[in-house]
Design a protein around this motif. Structure first.
Motif, PDB file in Angstrom:
ATOM      1  N   GLN A  59       0.879  -1.232   0.060  1.00 54.51           N
ATOM      2  CA  GLN A  59       0.051  -0.082   0.118  1.00 54.51           C
ATOM      3  C   GLN A  59       0.888   1.304   0.142  1.00 54.51           C
ATOM      4  OE1 GLN A  59      -3.377  -0.010  -0.504  1.00 54.51           O
ATOM      5  NE2 GLN A  59      -3.163   1.995  -0.606  1.00 54.51           N
ATOM      6  N   PRO A  60       1.801   1.423   0.709  1.00 57.49           N
ATOM      7  CA  PRO A  60       2.882   2.462   0.651  1.00 57.49           C
ATOM      8  C   PRO A  60       3.158   2.740  -0.736  1.00 57.49           C
ATOM      9  CG  PRO A  60       3.543   1.288   2.808  1.00 57.49           C
ATOM     10  CD  PRO A  60       2.501   0.266   1.777  1.00 57.49           C
ATOM     11  N   TYR A  61       3.383   1.772  -1.552  1.00 59.66           N
ATOM     12  CA  TYR A  61       3.897   2.237  -2.975  1.00 59.66           C
ATOM     13  C   TYR A  61       2.788   2.551  -3.760  1.00 59.66           C
ATOM     14  CZ  TYR A  61       8.513  -0.111  -2.209  1.00 59.66           C
ATOM     15  OH  TYR A  61       9.647  -0.292  -1.660  1.00 59.66           O
ATOM     16  N   ILE A  62       1.729   2.235  -3.560  1.00 55.84           N
ATOM     17  CA  ILE A  62       0.443   2.608  -4.253  1.00 55.84           C
ATOM     18  C   ILE A  62       0.217   4.303  -3.871  1.00 55.84           C
ATOM     19  CG2 ILE A  62      -2.072   2.472  -4.593  1.00 55.84           C
ATOM     20  CD1 ILE A  62      -1.708  -0.641  -3.990  1.00 55.84           C
ATOM     21  N   ASP A  63       0.237   4.310  -2.489  1.00 50.86           N
ATOM     22  CA  ASP A  63      -0.085   5.773  -1.980  1.00 50.86           C
ATOM     23  C   ASP A  63       0.998   6.838  -2.467  1.00 50.86           C
ATOM     24  OD1 ASP A  63      -2.011   4.900  -0.618  1.00 50.86           O
ATOM     25  OD2 ASP A  63      -0.997   4.730   1.288  1.00 50.86           O
ATOM     26  N   ALA A  64       2.340   6.221  -2.774  1.00 48.70           N
ATOM     27  CA  ALA A  64       3.097   7.116  -3.240  1.00 48.70           C
ATOM     28  C   ALA A  64       2.829   7.841  -4.479  1.00 48.70           C
ATOM     29  CB  ALA A  64       4.584   6.360  -3.471  1.00 48.70           C
ATOM     30  N   PHE A  65       2.097   7.108  -5.389  1.00 46.14           N
ATOM     31  CA  PHE A  65       1.705   7.646  -6.699  1.00 46.14           C
ATOM     32  C   PHE A  65       0.071   8.337  -6.494  1.00 46.14           C
ATOM     33  CE2 PHE A  65       4.547   4.352  -7.914  1.00 46.14           C
ATOM     34  CZ  PHE A  65       5.263   4.819  -8.819  1.00 46.14           C
ATOM     35  N   THR A  66      -0.399   8.016  -5.560  1.00 46.99           N
ATOM     36  CA  THR A  66      -1.783   8.657  -5.396  1.00 46.99           C
ATOM     37  C   THR A  66      -1.610   9.879  -4.679  1.00 46.99           C
ATOM     38  OG1 THR A  66      -2.377   7.404  -3.401  1.00 46.99           O
ATOM     39  CG2 THR A  66      -3.067   6.576  -5.728  1.00 46.99           C
ATOM     40  N   ALA A 233      10.260  16.109  -4.064  1.00 49.54           N
ATOM     41  CA  ALA A 233       8.814  15.425  -3.864  1.00 49.54           C
ATOM     42  C   ALA A 233       8.835  14.482  -2.676  1.00 49.54           C
ATOM     43  CB  ALA A 233       8.604  14.620  -5.067  1.00 49.54           C
ATOM     44  N   LEU A 234      10.014  14.015  -2.355  1.00 46.36           N
ATOM     45  CA  LEU A 234       9.957  13.042  -1.187  1.00 46.36           C
ATOM     46  C   LEU A 234       9.802  13.849   0.101  1.00 46.36           C
ATOM     47  CD1 LEU A 234      13.250  10.919  -1.989  1.00 46.36           C
ATOM     48  CD2 LEU A 234      10.963  10.294  -1.949  1.00 46.36           C
ATOM     49  N   THR A 235       9.773  15.182   0.280  1.00 53.05           N
ATOM     50  CA  THR A 235       9.602  15.797   1.408  1.00 53.05           C
ATOM     51  C   THR A 235       8.150  16.295   1.631  1.00 53.05           C
ATOM     52  OG1 THR A 235      10.174  18.252   0.372  1.00 53.05           O
ATOM     53  CG2 THR A 235      12.003  16.926   1.464  1.00 53.05           C
ATOM     54  N   ARG A 236       7.217  16.059   0.567  1.00 54.52           N
ATOM     55  CA  ARG A 236       5.775  16.524   0.540  1.00 54.52           C
ATOM     56  C   ARG A 236       4.911  15.241   0.846  1.00 54.52           C
ATOM     57  NH1 ARG A 236       5.848  21.694  -1.507  1.00 54.52           N
ATOM     58  NH2 ARG A 236       7.903  22.523  -1.715  1.00 54.52           N
ATOM     59  N   TYR A 237       5.434  14.160   1.273  1.00 54.65           N
ATOM     60  CA  TYR A 237       4.473  13.281   1.784  1.00 54.65           C
ATOM     61  C   TYR A 237       4.032  13.333   3.226  1.00 54.65           C
ATOM     62  CZ  TYR A 237       5.081  10.620  -2.387  1.00 54.65           C
ATOM     63  OH  TYR A 237       5.356  10.234  -3.888  1.00 54.65           O
ATOM     64  N   THR A 238       2.868  14.133   3.459  1.00 58.47           N
ATOM     65  CA  THR A 238       2.519  14.287   4.907  1.00 58.47           C
ATOM     66  C   THR A 238       0.973  14.148   4.874  1.00 58.47           C
ATOM     67  OG1 THR A 238       2.067  16.617   4.205  1.00 58.47           O
ATOM     68  CG2 THR A 238       4.233  16.127   5.177  1.00 58.47           C
ATOM     69  N   ASP A 239       0.312  13.827   6.196  1.00 57.95           N
ATOM     70  CA  ASP A 239      -0.939  13.510   6.309  1.00 57.95           C
ATOM     71  C   ASP A 239      -1.733  14.727   6.475  1.00 57.95           C
ATOM     72  OD1 ASP A 239      -0.533  14.220   8.904  1.00 57.95           O
ATOM     73  OD2 ASP A 239      -0.326  12.133   9.656  1.00 57.95           O
ATOM     74  N   ALA A 240      -3.040  14.747   6.733  1.00 58.63           N
ATOM     75  CA  ALA A 240      -3.840  15.934   6.934  1.00 58.63           C
ATOM     76  C   ALA A 240      -3.426  16.607   8.237  1.00 58.63           C
ATOM     77  CB  ALA A 240      -5.353  15.525   7.179  1.00 58.63           C
ATOM     78  N   ASN A 247       6.035   5.535   5.912  1.00 58.67           N
ATOM     79  CA  ASN A 247       6.141   4.210   4.908  1.00 58.67           C
ATOM     80  C   ASN A 247       5.906   4.603   3.693  1.00 58.67           C
ATOM     81  OD1 ASN A 247       3.396   5.156   5.474  1.00 58.67           O
ATOM     82  ND2 ASN A 247       2.752   3.131   5.725  1.00 58.67           N
ATOM     83  N   VAL A 248       4.961   5.485   3.270  1.00 60.42           N
ATOM     84  CA  VAL A 248       4.918   5.971   1.749  1.00 60.42           C
ATOM     85  C   VAL A 248       6.370   6.776   1.612  1.00 60.42           C
ATOM     86  CG1 VAL A 248       3.836   7.751   0.588  1.00 60.42           C
ATOM     87  CG2 VAL A 248       2.687   6.399   2.157  1.00 60.42           C
ATOM     88  N   GLN A 249       6.921   7.715   2.373  1.00 60.01           N
ATOM     89  CA  GLN A 249       8.122   8.272   2.094  1.00 60.01           C
ATOM     90  C   GLN A 249       9.250   7.472   1.790  1.00 60.01           C
ATOM     91  OE1 GLN A 249      10.030  10.968   4.987  1.00 60.01           O
ATOM     92  NE2 GLN A 249       9.617  12.588   3.528  1.00 60.01           N
ATOM     93  N   LEU A 250       9.455   6.550   2.584  1.00 58.87           N
ATOM     94  CA  LEU A 250      10.340   5.293   2.350  1.00 58.87           C
ATOM     95  C   LEU A 250      10.182   4.537   1.052  1.00 58.87           C
ATOM     96  CD1 LEU A 250      10.746   4.026   6.019  1.00 58.87           C
ATOM     97  CD2 LEU A 250      12.547   5.181   4.839  1.00 58.87           C
ATOM     98  N   ALA A 251       8.914   4.288   0.607  1.00 58.36           N
ATOM     99  CA  ALA A 251       8.493   3.626  -0.385  1.00 58.36           C
ATOM    100  C   ALA A 251       9.031   4.540  -1.787  1.00 58.36           C
ATOM    101  CB  ALA A 251       7.145   3.261  -0.783  1.00 58.36           C
ATOM    102  N   ALA A 252       8.626   5.747  -1.681  1.00 56.72           N
ATOM    103  CA  ALA A 252       9.193   6.731  -2.703  1.00 56.72           C
ATOM    104  C   ALA A 252      10.732   6.711  -2.615  1.00 56.72           C
ATOM    105  CB  ALA A 252       8.585   7.850  -2.717  1.00 56.72           C
ATOM    106  N   ALA A 253      11.414   6.942  -1.834  1.00 53.38           N
ATOM    107  CA  ALA A 253      12.819   6.900  -1.529  1.00 53.38           C
ATOM    108  C   ALA A 253      13.370   5.560  -2.034  1.00 53.38           C
ATOM    109  CB  ALA A 253      13.187   7.199  -0.075  1.00 53.38           C
ATOM    110  N   THR A 254      12.863   4.520  -1.905  1.00 54.49           N
ATOM    111  CA  THR A 254      13.343   3.228  -2.360  1.00 54.49           C
ATOM    112  C   THR A 254      13.160   3.151  -3.840  1.00 54.49           C
ATOM    113  OG1 THR A 254      12.691   1.925  -0.468  1.00 54.49           O
ATOM    114  CG2 THR A 254      12.833   0.767  -2.512  1.00 54.49           C
TER     115      THR A 254
END
Length: 282
Positions: A59-66, A233-240, A247-254
């Motif tokens: 799911q973190p990899y899916i969220d990285a794109f959404t 872009a990696l610094t912009r994965y934040t919640d509400a 986990n989403v940030q680490l998926a994008a970093a990977t």
């Protein structure tokens, strides 16, 4: 003699064991990044920490794109890195050959002036460059990144590497080429460039890596998420609530780091050979 032969395998085993232990501090962060990208966010902070995801999820990899246009941002980083790398290889090869093989008044003084560019931090010039590009209407476009990176400090270092290699070329090669009727441009393209493949490979690798990981310039010049590069872009994965989606940030970093890491591992021999030919080894 027999005693020495018996010792050699033991010494080799100890050497590899010692090198493996020394590699752990360098390999472990990458391992933790990749495995944690498959963990739910609560498991990342579990104690004791786990070296392997207990409940793996993609799911973190899916969220990285959404969460943001990650695929477009990946393309931005890729094409910028490729364009800057190709341009740097071309200009550094031309400048390095000129400094190494063409004798003209003040060549050494001019080369020293060029090398001074290595001593000027990019933070010093970022404000006047921003004002200049802002007046030209190029802010929030990729043009400032392409131009500043192509003609900045990495290009100076690439010019130095190419110059150091071209200095080592035998004069007899150019003399033979002139006898065959080749001009200066033809000698550079048909004689010098094919012989400089290893140095060009070294320039390509470190230029691509530098551009791929560029953060300051995109942060200053880019404002639209559709134009962002990956480090930005990696610094912009934040919640509400403004918290980090680790986990989403680490998926994008990977997805950002692993392909480049693989390329570097496959091309590291050519990279070392290219630096060794220029006298930068050690």
């Amino acid at each position: 003699m027999r005693t020495e032969r018996r010792r050699r395998p033991a010494v080799r085993v100890l050497f590899y064991v010692g090198m493996s232990l020394l590699a752990i501090p360098f390999v472990f962060p990458t391992w933790w990044m990749i495995t944690s990208s498959f963990k739910p966010i609560g498991e990342i902070f579990s104690f004791p920490p786990t070296l392997w995801p207990q409940n793996p999820t993609v799911q973190p990899y899916i969220d990285a794109f959404t969460e943001q246009p990650f695929l477009l941002q990946y393309w931005n980083s890729m094409y910028i890195a490729v364009v800057v790398t190709l341009a740097t290889m071309l200009f550094s090869a031309m400048a390095g050959y000129a400094f190494a093989r063409i004798r003209f008044p003040g060549v050494n003084a001019l080369f020293m002036v060029v090398l001074v560019g290595l001593l000027v931090p990019s933070e010093v010039t970022i404000v006047p460059l921003f004002q200049m590009f802002n007046q030209l209407g190029l802010v929030n476009t990729h043009w400032p990144i392409l131009l500043v990176t192509t003609f900045g400090a990495p290009s100076v270092l690439a010019t130095f590497i190419m110059r150091q290699y071209f200095v080592t070329l035998p004069v007899e090669l150019e003399e033979a080429a002139r006898i065959d009727g080749l001009g200066r441009a033809a000698i550079w393209w048909r004689i010098a460039m094919p012989l400089a493949k290893a140095s060009l490979g070294a320039v390509a690798i470190f230029t691509f890596l530098h551009t791929w990981n560029l953060y300051l310039e995109p942060t200053v010049y880019l404002q639209s998420p559709e134009l962002f590069t990956l480090p930005q872009a990696l610094t912009r994965y934040t919640d509400a609530y403004g918290g980090q989606m680790w986990n989403v940030q680490l998926a994008a970093a990977t997805m950002t780091a692993v392909p480049v890491l693989i390329v570097f591992i496959l091309a590291q021999r050519q990279f070392v050979e290219g630096l060794a030919q220029t006298g930068l080894k050690g």
